[in-house]
Design a protein around this motif. Structure first.
Motif, PDB file in Angstrom:
ATOM      1  N   ILE A   6      48.201  37.134  35.398  1.00 40.69           N
ATOM      2  CA  ILE A   6      47.369  37.002  36.595  1.00 40.69           C
ATOM      3  C   ILE A   6      48.047  37.674  37.784  1.00 40.69           C
ATOM      4  N   SER A   7      49.351  37.568  37.859  1.00 44.50           N
ATOM      5  CA  SER A   7      50.102  38.236  38.921  1.00 44.50           C
ATOM      6  C   SER A   7      49.940  39.751  38.833  1.00 44.50           C
TER       7      SER A   7
ATOM      8  N   GLU B 203      36.607  43.461  45.009  1.00 37.70           N
ATOM      9  CA  GLU B 203      38.059  43.226  45.031  1.00 37.70           C
ATOM     10  C   GLU B 203      38.387  41.858  45.619  1.00 37.70           C
TER      11      GLU B 203
ATOM     12  N   ASN C  13      41.778  35.379  40.821  1.00 32.97           N
ATOM     13  CA  ASN C  13      43.198  35.384  40.478  1.00 32.97           C
ATOM     14  C   ASN C  13      43.919  34.199  41.116  1.00 32.97           C
ATOM     15  N   GLU C  14      43.603  33.941  42.376  1.00 33.75           N
ATOM     16  CA  GLU C  14      44.248  32.838  43.086  1.00 33.75           C
ATOM     17  C   GLU C  14      43.981  31.502  42.390  1.00 33.75           C
TER      18      GLU C  14
ATOM     19  N   THR D  94      44.669  44.688  41.896  1.00 32.79           N
ATOM     20  CA  THR D  94      43.607  44.480  42.881  1.00 32.79           C
ATOM     21  C   THR D  94      44.093  44.828  44.280  1.00 32.79           C
ATOM     22  N   ALA D  95      45.301  44.425  44.618  1.00 28.91           N
ATOM     23  CA  ALA D  95      45.871  44.750  45.931  1.00 28.91           C
ATOM     24  C   ALA D  95      46.027  46.261  46.098  1.00 28.91           C
TER      25      ALA D  95
ATOM     26  N   SER E  97      47.377  41.314  37.519  1.00 28.20           N
ATOM     27  CA  SER E  97      45.996  41.576  37.927  1.00 28.20           C
ATOM     28  C   SER E  97      45.884  41.590  39.453  1.00 28.20           C
ATOM     29  N   GLN E  98      46.586  40.682  40.110  1.00 25.84           N
ATOM     30  CA  GLN E  98      46.560  40.626  41.573  1.00 25.84           C
ATOM     31  C   GLN E  98      47.203  41.876  42.177  1.00 25.84           C
ATOM     32  N   GLN E  99      48.257  42.385  41.546  1.00 28.51           N
ATOM     33  CA  GLN E  99      48.901  43.608  42.033  1.00 28.51           C
ATOM     34  C   GLN E  99      47.963  44.809  41.926  1.00 28.51           C
TER      35      GLN E  99
ATOM     36  N   GLN F 156      37.695  39.265  43.010  1.00 24.59           N
ATOM     37  CA  GLN F 156      38.755  39.296  42.005  1.00 24.59           C
ATOM     38  C   GLN F 156      40.015  38.601  42.512  1.00 24.59           C
ATOM     39  N   MET F 157      40.353  38.809  43.779  1.00 26.08           N
ATOM     40  CA  MET F 157      41.531  38.146  44.349  1.00 26.08           C
ATOM     41  C   MET F 157      41.367  36.629  44.381  1.00 26.08           C
TER      42      MET F 157
END
Length: 123
Positions: free
Chosen positions: A11-12, A90, A97-98, A18-19, A14-16, A93-94
């Protein structure tokens, strides 16, 4: 317990990704990416399956480039392909992920608390 840690790592990642999409949303020609997750080994946990690039064209936006002529360097205005990143997608998605990260952190915390209770009962 390791399944939760593995899921949090996926998940981390995926967050990267997305960022990175959000950071490059104003970069001409940038194509956003999406992380595909899958069930981990033996049907437990979550891991990254693949990272897919969205190959759809972005909108045409004003841009230009410098062209060298016999006399001098001249700026030519033209339309260039903009980024195909959709900020609303996005942000959703964030948020996903959170919440997924928080759920796995809570499960990990509960597991550690239960282990502590069992150890205290034995001592």
């Amino acid at each position: 317990m390791m399944e939760n840690v593995q899921a949090m790592q996926a998940i981390s990642f995926s967050q990267q990704v997305t960022a990175n999409n959000v950071a490059n949303m104003n970069t001409s020609g940038f194509h956003s990416s999406r992380v595909e997750l899958e069930t981990g080994p033996n049907g437990q946990g979550v891991q990254v399956q693949d990272v897919y690039e969205n190959t759809a064209s972005g909108p045409l936006v004003p841009g230009g480039e410098y062209v060298e002529t016999d006399e001098a360097l001249r700026y030519e205005e033209m339309l260039v392909e903009g980024s195909n990143t959709d900020l609303a997608t996005e942000m959703v998605q964030m948020i996903e992920n959170e919440h997924a990260f928080a759920a796995n952190a809570a499960a990990l915390h509960t597991n550690l608390d239960m282990t502590g209770v069992i150890i205290n009962m034995m001592v």
